[in-house]
Design a protein around this motif. Structure first.
Motif, PDB file in Angstrom:
ATOM      1  N   SER A   2       0.833  -1.196   0.000  1.00  0.00           N
ATOM      2  CA  SER A   2       0.000   0.000   0.000  1.00  0.00           C
ATOM      3  C   SER A   2       0.874   1.255   0.000  1.00  0.00           C
ATOM      4  N   ILE A   3       0.270   2.381  -0.337  1.00  0.00           N
ATOM      5  CA  ILE A   3       0.988   3.650  -0.384  1.00  0.00           C
ATOM      6  C   ILE A   3       1.153   4.200   1.022  1.00  0.00           C
ATOM      7  N   SER A   4       2.405   4.477   1.401  1.00  0.00           N
ATOM      8  CA  SER A   4       2.696   5.062   2.716  1.00  0.00           C
ATOM      9  C   SER A   4       2.958   6.559   2.643  1.00  0.00           C
ATOM     10  N   LEU A   5       3.397   7.026   1.464  1.00  0.00           N
ATOM     11  CA  LEU A   5       3.753   8.441   1.306  1.00  0.00           C
ATOM     12  C   LEU A   5       3.455   8.871  -0.117  1.00  0.00           C
ATOM     13  N   ILE A   6       2.828  10.025  -0.259  1.00  0.00           N
ATOM     14  CA  ILE A   6       2.685  10.664  -1.575  1.00  0.00           C
ATOM     15  C   ILE A   6       3.614  11.865  -1.597  1.00  0.00           C
ATOM     16  N   LEU A   7       4.480  11.895  -2.588  1.00  0.00           N
ATOM     17  CA  LEU A   7       5.505  12.919  -2.717  1.00  0.00           C
ATOM     18  C   LEU A   7       5.142  13.821  -3.902  1.00  0.00           C
ATOM     19  N   PHE A   8       4.797  15.073  -3.597  1.00  0.00           N
ATOM     20  CA  PHE A   8       4.352  16.020  -4.612  1.00  0.00           C
ATOM     21  C   PHE A   8       5.498  16.927  -5.056  1.00  0.00           C
ATOM     22  N   ASP A   9       5.637  17.109  -6.359  1.00  0.00           N
ATOM     23  CA  ASP A   9       6.431  18.218  -6.890  1.00  0.00           C
ATOM     24  C   ASP A   9       5.671  19.511  -6.587  1.00  0.00           C
ATOM     25  N   MET A  10       6.354  20.650  -6.688  1.00  0.00           N
ATOM     26  CA  MET A  10       5.681  21.921  -6.440  1.00  0.00           C
ATOM     27  C   MET A  10       5.302  22.624  -7.743  1.00  0.00           C
ATOM     28  N   ASN A  11       6.318  23.045  -8.527  1.00  0.00           N
ATOM     29  CA  ASN A  11       6.030  23.831  -9.723  1.00  0.00           C
ATOM     30  C   ASN A  11       5.306  22.999 -10.775  1.00  0.00           C
ATOM     31  N   ASP A  12       4.204  23.547 -11.255  1.00  0.00           N
ATOM     32  CA  ASP A  12       3.357  22.922 -12.277  1.00  0.00           C
ATOM     33  C   ASP A  12       2.668  21.648 -11.793  1.00  0.00           C
ATOM     34  N   VAL A  13       2.636  21.480 -10.467  1.00  0.00           N
ATOM     35  CA  VAL A  13       1.758  20.497  -9.832  1.00  0.00           C
ATOM     36  C   VAL A  13       0.880  21.225  -8.812  1.00  0.00           C
ATOM     37  N   ASN A 134      10.293  19.686   1.285  1.00  0.00           N
ATOM     38  CA  ASN A 134      11.716  19.435   1.062  1.00  0.00           C
ATOM     39  C   ASN A 134      12.201  20.087  -0.222  1.00  0.00           C
ATOM     40  N   VAL A 135      13.352  20.754  -0.137  1.00  0.00           N
ATOM     41  CA  VAL A 135      14.000  21.287  -1.331  1.00  0.00           C
ATOM     42  C   VAL A 135      15.209  20.419  -1.656  1.00  0.00           C
ATOM     43  N   SER A 136      15.572  20.397  -2.920  1.00  0.00           N
ATOM     44  CA  SER A 136      16.677  19.546  -3.369  1.00  0.00           C
ATOM     45  C   SER A 136      17.994  19.880  -2.683  1.00  0.00           C
ATOM     46  N   ALA A 137      18.182  21.165  -2.322  1.00  0.00           N
ATOM     47  CA  ALA A 137      19.431  21.571  -1.677  1.00  0.00           C
ATOM     48  C   ALA A 137      19.701  20.777  -0.404  1.00  0.00           C
ATOM     49  N   GLU A 138      18.656  20.331   0.265  1.00  0.00           N
ATOM     50  CA  GLU A 138      18.816  19.559   1.498  1.00  0.00           C
ATOM     51  C   GLU A 138      19.483  18.205   1.241  1.00  0.00           C
ATOM     52  N   PHE A 139      19.370  17.710   0.019  1.00  0.00           N
ATOM     53  CA  PHE A 139      19.838  16.367  -0.296  1.00  0.00           C
ATOM     54  C   PHE A 139      21.103  16.350  -1.159  1.00  0.00           C
ATOM     55  N   GLY A 140      21.596  17.530  -1.521  1.00  0.00           N
ATOM     56  CA  GLY A 140      22.820  17.598  -2.308  1.00  0.00           C
ATOM     57  C   GLY A 140      22.694  17.064  -3.713  1.00  0.00           C
ATOM     58  N   ALA A 141      21.482  17.024  -4.228  1.00  0.00           N
ATOM     59  CA  ALA A 141      21.217  16.533  -5.583  1.00  0.00           C
ATOM     60  C   ALA A 141      19.880  17.092  -6.013  1.00  0.00           C
ATOM     61  N   ARG A 142      19.685  17.186  -7.320  1.00  0.00           N
ATOM     62  CA  ARG A 142      18.407  17.694  -7.823  1.00  0.00           C
ATOM     63  C   ARG A 142      17.792  16.660  -8.752  1.00  0.00           C
ATOM     64  N   ARG A 151      17.589   9.619  -0.924  1.00  0.00           N
ATOM     65  CA  ARG A 151      17.806  10.388   0.302  1.00  0.00           C
ATOM     66  C   ARG A 151      16.504  10.919   0.875  1.00  0.00           C
ATOM     67  N   CYS A 152      15.589  11.294   0.002  1.00  0.00           N
ATOM     68  CA  CYS A 152      14.309  11.829   0.472  1.00  0.00           C
ATOM     69  C   CYS A 152      13.481  10.754   1.165  1.00  0.00           C
ATOM     70  N   ILE A 153      13.363   9.579   0.564  1.00  0.00           N
ATOM     71  CA  ILE A 153      12.546   8.543   1.201  1.00  0.00           C
ATOM     72  C   ILE A 153      13.217   8.009   2.461  1.00  0.00           C
ATOM     73  N   ALA A 154      14.552   8.068   2.509  1.00  0.00           N
ATOM     74  CA  ALA A 154      15.247   7.678   3.741  1.00  0.00           C
ATOM     75  C   ALA A 154      14.889   8.645   4.861  1.00  0.00           C
ATOM     76  N   ARG A 155      14.831   9.926   4.545  1.00  0.00           N
ATOM     77  CA  ARG A 155      14.454  10.903   5.560  1.00  0.00           C
ATOM     78  C   ARG A 155      13.043  10.640   6.078  1.00  0.00           C
ATOM     79  N   HIS A 156      12.161  10.282   5.169  1.00  0.00           N
ATOM     80  CA  HIS A 156      10.772  10.057   5.570  1.00  0.00           C
ATOM     81  C   HIS A 156      10.516   8.630   6.042  1.00  0.00           C
ATOM     82  N   GLN A 157      11.560   7.810   6.002  1.00  0.00           N
ATOM     83  CA  GLN A 157      11.516   6.447   6.534  1.00  0.00           C
ATOM     84  C   GLN A 157      10.402   5.617   5.887  1.00  0.00           C
ATOM     85  N   VAL A 158      10.402   5.658   4.561  1.00  0.00           N
ATOM     86  CA  VAL A 158       9.458   4.845   3.796  1.00  0.00           C
ATOM     87  C   VAL A 158      10.222   4.072   2.728  1.00  0.00           C
ATOM     88  N   GLN A 159       9.643   2.987   2.283  1.00  0.00           N
ATOM     89  CA  GLN A 159      10.241   2.201   1.209  1.00  0.00           C
ATOM     90  C   GLN A 159       9.877   2.814  -0.139  1.00  0.00           C
TER      91      GLN A 159
END
Length: 207
Positions: A2-13, A134-142, A151-159
């Motif tokens: 099942s879905i544990s996290l929905i990750l939304f882009d910002m611009n044009d979403v 979350n902004v990409s700068a936090e993860f050192g990659a875009r 790195r993002c899903i590790a922060r949110h502790q989801v698979q």
């Protein structure tokens, strides 16, 4: 799974971002031609370097002004960015609805100054996502670098397989899929709503 996290882009979403309008506003403030602003910030790679966290918020703002030849204030920078953003109200309402059912977060290619000033730039975002913006700068990659998704899903502790990523970019969607995320290229609210219905995140009757 099942879905544990929905990750939304910002611009044009969640909003429409008009870079040309932003550049025009900066050009008017600085007394420069729009082409000079474009070259100094975007074509030069300065914005991309900030997006991967190469500089802190204050250094970024200082360097931005130096590059366009004008001592840009925080108010100038925020005002021109905010003026280039049009919230997409239907998408915002959808995010508010789905957070009642599943965790949500936002992931945008952006710098530390956007992260710090988001409440002024786009107030709906912190109101909905809180600290899960979350902004990409936090993860050192875009995006679409696969490492940013790891790195993002590790922060949110989801698979990866339990994360649904929504973005308007074909490349960004492909980057997410490369590390095992479920990914959807956003083209319409109808298609997005149907997808969320499919995963049982929305009730069977549309709001």
């Amino acid at each position: 799974m099942s879905i544990s996290l929905i990750l939304f882009d910002m611009n044009d979403v969640l909003c429409h971002y008009d870079r040309a309008a932003r550049i025009a506003g900066l050009a008017a403030i600085a007394g420069r031609e729009p082409e000079a602003i474009e070259e100094a910030i975007w074509a030069s790679g300065y914005e991309d370097s900030a997006d991967i966290g190469a500089m802190g918020a204050d250094d970024y703002l200082r360097g931005f002004g130096e590059r366009i030849g004008y001592r840009l204030t925080l108010g100038d920078w925020v005002g021109t960015l905010r003026g280039s953003i049009t919230p997409l109200l239907e998408a915002i309402a959808l995010a508010q609805q789905v957070r009642q059912t599943v965790r949500i977060a936002a992931l945008t290619n952006n710098n530390f100054l956007v992260a710090r000033e988001i409440a002024t730039i786009f107030p709906a975002v912190p109101a909905i996502f809180g600290s899960a913006f979350n902004v990409s700068a936090e993860f050192g990659a875009r995006k679409p670098d696969p490492e940013i998704y790891r790195r993002c899903i590790a922060r949110h502790q989801v698979q990866a397989a339990a994360t649904l990523f929504i973005d308007d970019s074909v490349a960004n969607v492909a980057g997410a899929e490369a590390v095992g995320l479920l990914a959807h290229r956003h083209t319409s609210m109808t298609a997005l709503t149907d997808l969320l219905l499919h995963y049982g995140i929305l009730p069977a009757v549309r709001p």
